[in-house]
Design a protein around this motif. Structure first.
Motif, PDB file in Angstrom:
ATOM      1  N   ASN A 128       0.806  -1.223   0.000  1.00  0.00           N
ATOM      2  CA  ASN A 128       0.000   0.000   0.000  1.00  0.00           C
ATOM      3  C   ASN A 128       0.840   1.274   0.000  1.00  0.00           C
ATOM      4  OD1 ASN A 128      -3.076  -0.698   0.343  1.00  0.00           O
ATOM      5  ND2 ASN A 128      -1.957  -2.183   1.574  1.00  0.00           N
ATOM      6  N   GLY A 129       2.142   1.130  -0.177  1.00  0.00           N
ATOM      7  CA  GLY A 129       2.992   2.277  -0.441  1.00  0.00           C
ATOM      8  C   GLY A 129       3.337   3.165   0.722  1.00  0.00           C
ATOM      9  N   PHE A 130       3.115   2.699   1.964  1.00  0.00           N
ATOM     10  CA  PHE A 130       3.455   3.575   3.090  1.00  0.00           C
ATOM     11  C   PHE A 130       4.625   3.050   3.915  1.00  0.00           C
ATOM     12  CE2 PHE A 130       0.117   0.827   4.796  1.00  0.00           C
ATOM     13  CZ  PHE A 130       0.509   0.559   6.102  1.00  0.00           C
ATOM     14  N   GLY A 131       5.432   2.179   3.316  1.00  0.00           N
ATOM     15  CA  GLY A 131       6.606   1.704   4.007  1.00  0.00           C
ATOM     16  C   GLY A 131       7.369   0.690   3.185  1.00  0.00           C
ATOM     17  N   LEU A 132       8.354   0.070   3.843  1.00  0.00           N
ATOM     18  CA  LEU A 132       9.223  -0.909   3.205  1.00  0.00           C
ATOM     19  C   LEU A 132       9.215  -2.209   4.001  1.00  0.00           C
ATOM     20  CD1 LEU A 132      12.356   1.328   2.472  1.00  0.00           C
ATOM     21  CD2 LEU A 132      10.547   0.685   0.853  1.00  0.00           C
ATOM     22  N   CYS A 133       9.523  -3.308   3.304  1.00  0.00           N
ATOM     23  CA  CYS A 133       9.721  -4.605   3.947  1.00  0.00           C
ATOM     24  C   CYS A 133      11.186  -5.012   3.802  1.00  0.00           C
ATOM     25  CB  CYS A 133       8.847  -5.680   3.295  1.00  0.00           C
ATOM     26  SG  CYS A 133       7.078  -5.481   3.567  1.00  0.00           S
ATOM     27  N   PHE A 134      11.718  -5.656   4.816  1.00  0.00           N
ATOM     28  CA  PHE A 134      13.044  -6.255   4.721  1.00  0.00           C
ATOM     29  C   PHE A 134      12.900  -7.765   4.865  1.00  0.00           C
ATOM     30  CE2 PHE A 134      12.459  -6.052   9.259  1.00  0.00           C
ATOM     31  CZ  PHE A 134      13.141  -7.147   9.761  1.00  0.00           C
ATOM     32  N   ARG A 135      13.898  -8.507   4.400  1.00  0.00           N
ATOM     33  CA  ARG A 135      13.855  -9.959   4.495  1.00  0.00           C
ATOM     34  C   ARG A 135      13.855 -10.376   5.961  1.00  0.00           C
ATOM     35  NH1 ARG A 135      17.783  -9.305   0.804  1.00  0.00           N
ATOM     36  NH2 ARG A 135      19.377 -10.097   2.231  1.00  0.00           N
ATOM     37  N   SER A 136      12.825 -11.072   6.361  1.00  0.00           N
ATOM     38  CA  SER A 136      12.680 -11.459   7.767  1.00  0.00           C
ATOM     39  C   SER A 136      13.908 -12.225   8.243  1.00  0.00           C
ATOM     40  CB  SER A 136      11.429 -12.325   7.938  1.00  0.00           C
ATOM     41  OG  SER A 136      11.258 -12.689   9.292  1.00  0.00           O
ATOM     42  N   GLY A 137      14.469 -11.797   9.355  1.00  0.00           N
ATOM     43  CA  GLY A 137      15.636 -12.451   9.932  1.00  0.00           C
ATOM     44  C   GLY A 137      16.962 -11.899   9.472  1.00  0.00           C
ATOM     45  N   SER A 138      16.964 -11.011   8.482  1.00  0.00           N
ATOM     46  CA  SER A 138      18.211 -10.503   7.911  1.00  0.00           C
ATOM     47  C   SER A 138      18.600  -9.169   8.542  1.00  0.00           C
ATOM     48  CB  SER A 138      18.082 -10.335   6.398  1.00  0.00           C
ATOM     49  OG  SER A 138      19.215  -9.677   5.865  1.00  0.00           O
ATOM     50  N   VAL A 139      19.663  -9.167   9.330  1.00  0.00           N
ATOM     51  CA  VAL A 139      20.169  -7.932   9.930  1.00  0.00           C
ATOM     52  C   VAL A 139      20.676  -6.988   8.843  1.00  0.00           C
ATOM     53  CG1 VAL A 139      21.955  -6.965  11.424  1.00  0.00           C
ATOM     54  CG2 VAL A 139      20.711  -9.022  12.131  1.00  0.00           C
ATOM     55  N   ASP A 140      21.381  -7.545   7.845  1.00  0.00           N
ATOM     56  CA  ASP A 140      21.951  -6.708   6.787  1.00  0.00           C
ATOM     57  C   ASP A 140      20.857  -5.999   5.989  1.00  0.00           C
ATOM     58  OD1 ASP A 140      24.501  -7.409   7.511  1.00  0.00           O
ATOM     59  OD2 ASP A 140      24.687  -9.008   6.021  1.00  0.00           O
ATOM     60  N   ASP A 141      19.806  -6.722   5.629  1.00  0.00           N
ATOM     61  CA  ASP A 141      18.745  -6.092   4.844  1.00  0.00           C
ATOM     62  C   ASP A 141      17.980  -5.070   5.673  1.00  0.00           C
ATOM     63  OD1 ASP A 141      17.459  -5.840   2.338  1.00  0.00           O
ATOM     64  OD2 ASP A 141      15.749  -7.003   3.073  1.00  0.00           O
TER      65      ASP A 141
END
Length: 372
Positions: free
Chosen positions: A309-322
């Motif tokens: 819905n364009g109001f944020g970002l997702c990172f790969r779950s469990g990935s500190v680097d991402d």
């Protein structure tokens, strides 16, 4: 309607007050003038039965400092209450927790609706010792199969649960969480901190990932703090114990916040972050969006709606680097934060507690009208 709500958490409980409790009070305080509502809640030291915020409260269990013992005794005594008094109500709403299997459907002639906030799946086996986790895992697998009337908070949870339910289901709407409309009018500011606002639960909320990601950003963004707020399920000191002194000074715990203090923290943050390993439908995401704040979440199915819905970002779950990479992107791009903040406000407008309370009321009326 005479409504009985089974929910162990209440605002003053020493064992915390989370999203399920907030949802219950937000909905029922909007319905209390039209219905006779009773909360059947967990007993704790010095609490007394009676009217609280215009809602009748009955507390059962024991006065103990042990959460496990308190929950066990609450479960047993709440089940006894339903067996003795359940027929006096028009409808019973049971909040599903694997730790509190009341079996209320089998204890009364009154129709019972199982309200499912979320499920842990195999995460319970990773979070707790086998002694605690295996019974919780088993209950979560079989208990919803005993019911035919549901209210879900998340469409993802609904899909997961109903995939296992055999036979016809009489009721299964998704009635989401919401916001107070006043948040939409709060002016957004941009102070030098990132905000986490939820339970201080290291495994479930991914806080170990968050502090490690924040540490990676230390040298480049030494003027930005990380603020954590919420009920202290796990010790904050344990979370930050392995951080370097320079980083540790910039990770602050604001305690459990509510009211204007919560609004202040939300409205002034650069962005809101919730790196959970498992979730349902967190109210804090909607509140952050209503305050015009971009939201950074893990890419678990329950939270992908943020990026969609364009109001944020997702990172790969469990990935500190991402997670660190996405935090850096948001820190460095104020125009993107502003665009996402505007999209968040537009999204949050669709989730007023006033509307959600009416949807909830309609669902209960439909059950009372056709109880079988």
């Amino acid at each position: 309607m005479r409504i009985l709500q089974l929910i162990y958490e209440t605002p003053e409980s020493p064992f915390g007050f989370g999203g399920a409790g907030v949802r219950a009070y937000e909905i029922y305080r909007r319905l209390k003038k039209r219905h006779d509502i009773t909360f059947l809640a967990l007993k704790y030291r010095d609490v007394r039965d009676g009217q609280h915020d215009g809602l009748q409260h009955t507390f059962v269990g024991i006065e103990s400092k042990s959460l496990s013992w308190s929950v066990l005794c609450y479960t047993v005594k709440a089940a006894k209450f339903v067996r003795r008094h359940g027929d006096a109500f028009d409808i019973i709403i049971e909040n599903f927790l694997p730790a509190t299997p009341f079996f209320s459907r089998f204890l009364t002639k009154t129709p019972v609706v199982l309200q499912v906030q979320g499920i842990m799946e195999r995460h319970s086996l990773k979070k707790f010792s086998l002694f605690y986790s295996f019974p919780l895992f088993l209950v979560e697998q079989f208990y919803p199969l005993l019911y035919r009337k549901f209210i879900f908070v998340s469409p993802v949870t609904k899909e997961k649960v109903l995939a296992k339910v055999k036979g016809a289901v009489a009721l299964c709407p998704v009635i989401p969480n919401g916001i107070n409309d006043e948040l939409l009018d709060v002016p957004a500011e941009d102070d030098n901190y990132i905000l986490f606002l939820s339970r201080i639960d290291i495994y479930t909320k991914g806080l170990d990932l968050l502090v490690r990601a924040f540490e990676k950003l230390n040298e480049e963004f030494a003027d930005i703090d990380l603020v954590l707020a919420g009920y202290e399920f796990d010790p904050f000191d344990a979370l930050v114990s392995k951080l370097s002194p320079a980083v540790k000074r910039r990770v602050r715990y604001a305690g459990f916040v509510a009211g204007q203090e919560k609004v202040r923290l939300l409205s002034r943050a650069k962005f809101f972050v919730l790196p959970s390993r498992h979730e349902s439908s967190p109210i804090s995401i909607l509140e952050a969006a209503a305050c015009g704040k971009p939201v950074l979440v893990s890419d678990i199915p329950e939270l992908q709606f943020v990026e969609e819905n364009g109001f944020g970002l997702c990172f790969r779950s469990g990935s500190v680097d991402d997670l660190a990479e996405k935090m850096e992107l948001l820190i460095e791009d104020p125009s993107q934060r502003q665009r996402m903040g505007g999209s968040g406000k537009n999204f949050a407008k669709n989730f007023s507690w006033d509307t959600i309370a009416l949807q909830f009321e309609d669902a209960l009326r439909s059950v009372v009208a056709s109880p079988r």
